[in-house]
Design a protein around this motif. Sequence first.
Motif, mmCIF file in Angstrom:
data_model
loop_
_atom_site.group_PDB
_atom_site.id
_atom_site.type_symbol
_atom_site.label_atom_id
_atom_site.label_comp_id
_atom_site.label_asym_id
_atom_site.label_seq_id
_atom_site.Cartn_x
_atom_site.Cartn_y
_atom_site.Cartn_z
ATOM 1 N N ASN A 181 0.646 -1.128 0.163
ATOM 2 C CA ASN A 181 0.024 -0.151 0.106
ATOM 3 C C ASN A 181 0.709 1.237 0.110
ATOM 4 N N LYS A 182 1.956 1.155 -0.816
ATOM 5 C CA LYS A 182 3.106 2.563 -0.513
ATOM 6 C C LYS A 182 2.873 3.020 -2.005
ATOM 7 N N LEU A 183 2.278 2.617 -3.082
ATOM 8 C CA LEU A 183 2.322 3.221 -4.604
ATOM 9 C C LEU A 183 1.025 3.586 -4.653
ATOM 10 N N THR A 184 0.877 4.704 -5.331
ATOM 11 C CA THR A 184 -0.377 5.549 -5.495
ATOM 12 C C THR A 184 -0.381 5.716 -7.078
ATOM 13 N N VAL A 185 -1.711 5.438 -7.635
ATOM 14 C CA VAL A 185 -1.624 5.528 -9.114
ATOM 15 C C VAL A 185 -1.859 6.692 -9.545
ATOM 16 N N VAL A 186 -1.064 7.202 -10.537
ATOM 17 C CA VAL A 186 -1.348 8.790 -11.266
ATOM 18 C C VAL A 186 -1.552 8.492 -12.597
ATOM 19 N N GLU A 187 -2.870 8.610 -13.118
ATOM 20 C CA GLU A 187 -3.375 8.546 -14.634
ATOM 21 C C GLU A 187 -2.585 9.508 -15.666
ATOM 22 N N THR A 188 -2.082 8.995 -16.328
ATOM 23 C CA THR A 188 -1.392 10.143 -17.432
ATOM 24 C C THR A 188 -1.258 9.550 -18.787
ATOM 25 N N PRO A 189 -2.785 9.719 -19.412
ATOM 26 C CA PRO A 189 -2.992 9.347 -20.683
ATOM 27 C C PRO A 189 -2.011 10.397 -21.483
ATOM 28 N N GLY A 190 -1.448 9.709 -22.877
ATOM 29 C CA GLY A 190 -1.189 10.452 -23.753
ATOM 30 C C GLY A 190 0.024 9.628 -24.610
ATOM 31 N N HIS A 191 0.933 9.094 -24.227
ATOM 32 C CA HIS A 191 1.952 8.301 -24.602
ATOM 33 C C HIS A 191 0.984 6.932 -25.136
ATOM 34 N N THR A 192 -0.017 6.506 -24.275
ATOM 35 C CA THR A 192 -0.830 5.514 -24.508
ATOM 36 C C THR A 192 -2.164 6.046 -23.695
ATOM 37 N N PRO A 193 -3.313 5.472 -24.276
ATOM 38 C CA PRO A 193 -4.590 6.004 -23.660
ATOM 39 C C PRO A 193 -4.424 5.687 -22.211
ATOM 40 N N GLY A 194 -3.974 4.577 -21.811
ATOM 41 C CA GLY A 194 -4.242 4.196 -20.182
ATOM 42 C C GLY A 194 -2.874 4.384 -19.564
ATOM 43 N N HIS A 195 -1.862 5.017 -19.986
ATOM 44 C CA HIS A 195 -0.641 4.944 -19.149
ATOM 45 C C HIS A 195 -0.698 5.718 -17.892
ATOM 46 N N ILE A 196 -0.010 4.999 -16.766
ATOM 47 C CA ILE A 196 -0.115 5.359 -15.427
ATOM 48 C C ILE A 196 1.431 5.717 -14.877
ATOM 49 N N CYS A 197 1.416 6.512 -14.296
ATOM 50 C CA CYS A 197 2.747 6.656 -13.240
ATOM 51 C C CYS A 197 2.282 6.244 -11.763
ATOM 52 N N LEU A 198 3.499 6.206 -11.064
ATOM 53 C CA LEU A 198 3.338 5.693 -9.502
ATOM 54 C C LEU A 198 4.022 6.687 -8.706
ATOM 55 N N ARG A 199 3.363 7.126 -7.614
ATOM 56 C CA ARG A 199 3.803 7.949 -6.490
ATOM 57 C C ARG A 199 3.999 7.197 -5.148
ATOM 58 N N ASP A 200 5.303 7.187 -4.871
ATOM 59 C CA ASP A 200 5.668 6.523 -3.519
ATOM 60 C C ASP A 200 6.154 7.619 -2.659
ATOM 61 N N GLU A 201 5.143 8.166 -1.775
ATOM 62 C CA GLU A 201 5.597 9.062 -0.989
ATOM 63 C C GLU A 201 6.537 8.604 0.309
ATOM 64 N N SER A 202 6.486 7.639 0.517
ATOM 65 C CA SER A 202 7.425 6.783 1.720
ATOM 66 C C SER A 202 8.867 6.880 1.114
ATOM 67 N N ARG A 203 9.047 6.639 -0.105
ATOM 68 C CA ARG A 203 10.323 6.836 -0.666
ATOM 69 C C ARG A 203 10.788 7.952 -1.440
ATOM 70 N N GLY A 204 9.895 8.820 -1.427
ATOM 71 C CA GLY A 204 10.094 10.073 -2.155
ATOM 72 C C GLY A 204 10.297 9.866 -3.684
ATOM 73 N N VAL A 205 9.686 8.774 -4.309
ATOM 74 C CA VAL A 205 10.254 8.749 -5.765
ATOM 75 C C VAL A 205 8.728 8.691 -6.615
ATOM 76 N N PHE A 206 8.744 8.977 -7.773
ATOM 77 C CA PHE A 206 7.774 9.136 -8.872
ATOM 78 C C PHE A 206 8.191 8.254 -9.955
#
Length: 344
Positions: A181-206
């Motif tokens: 439960n440390k990764l939060t989904v960030v929807e970022t369509p463009g490169h593909t219609p359903g591309h997602i990124c992942l935010r990990d606040e505990s580690r400070g990485v995107f």
Amino acid sequence: MEITGIAQREAWLKKVIPPVECVAVGLWSVPVVFPRNPMRYTLAYVLVDGDDCLVIDPGFDSPQGRLDLQAGLGAAGVGVKNVTGILATHFHTDHLGMARWLRQMSGAEVILGRAEKRYISAFEDPADESAADRGRMRTWGVPEDRIHEAALDVAGLMHLKRLADADLRVGDGDLVPASANKLTVVETPGHTPGHICLRDESRGVFISGDHVLPRISPNVSLEMRGDTDPLRSCLESLERIEMDDDFEVLPAHEYRFNGLAQRARELKSLALGRSAEVLALIQAQQNPTVWSVAESLRWSRGFQSLGGLQLRLALSETAAHLQYLRTAGSKHDVEGLPQHQVVG
């Protein structure tokens, strides 16, 4: 922008594979070879938290790629059988390709974004699909002797058809299973219609997939049955992530860096500048086509050197800019370009 992946950047400049690295507590960067492609490799990520072992963007499926991934898992102190989740940021072979094999070996679920559907391989007959794609290339003005390079053939379509389907889909704000439960989904369509990124606040990485890369502008293509205005979606997605500037960016290619907001603004500026260049060419050409515009644009390797997939990507990207200009309204009226030459 501050480069944090020093060894990764050195490897990129030397055109060699970078080392496996522990980039944060319980998180490893694992280069997986991408054969016969200028990108050379995909940076997969292995996240280990207690009994959870999530593999993000496992990479292109090849004998060497499987060895690369297993070596990275070993560096993290786990094996294939310990994998409890497989997530691909998007539906491309250098990200999702090895998911089917990894699922077979581990029994783990494959996770994709909720909007990342089989838009390219959503066909019944590959021969009919290939013929339709060749027809689209003709409407784009592609010379007859180059259509075989740019269009998808039956073998390529069947390769896409064999990519793993999602067992589970996640959407904006969801927490990814198998990540403690440390990764939060960030929807970022463009490169593909359903591309997602992942935010990990505990580690400070995107974890940015292909949405944001430190040096290259990710391809945004207009494809059949895909996003009808992918460049507009990409620009909106770039605006949405500027607030995550405090995170170290872990991309799927090249190297890690700090300065997400600055890079997002640069990518927006580059995309809009490209659209302005496309608009000027349309206004200058008597009978513009996707091909005539694309061959007049500036490409890093030169248009004449492009072939195969790289040629297709250049044409599809040009079509995405044309569609963006068309949907922008009267301010950017695309005169002289028939509607059928743009729509995917």
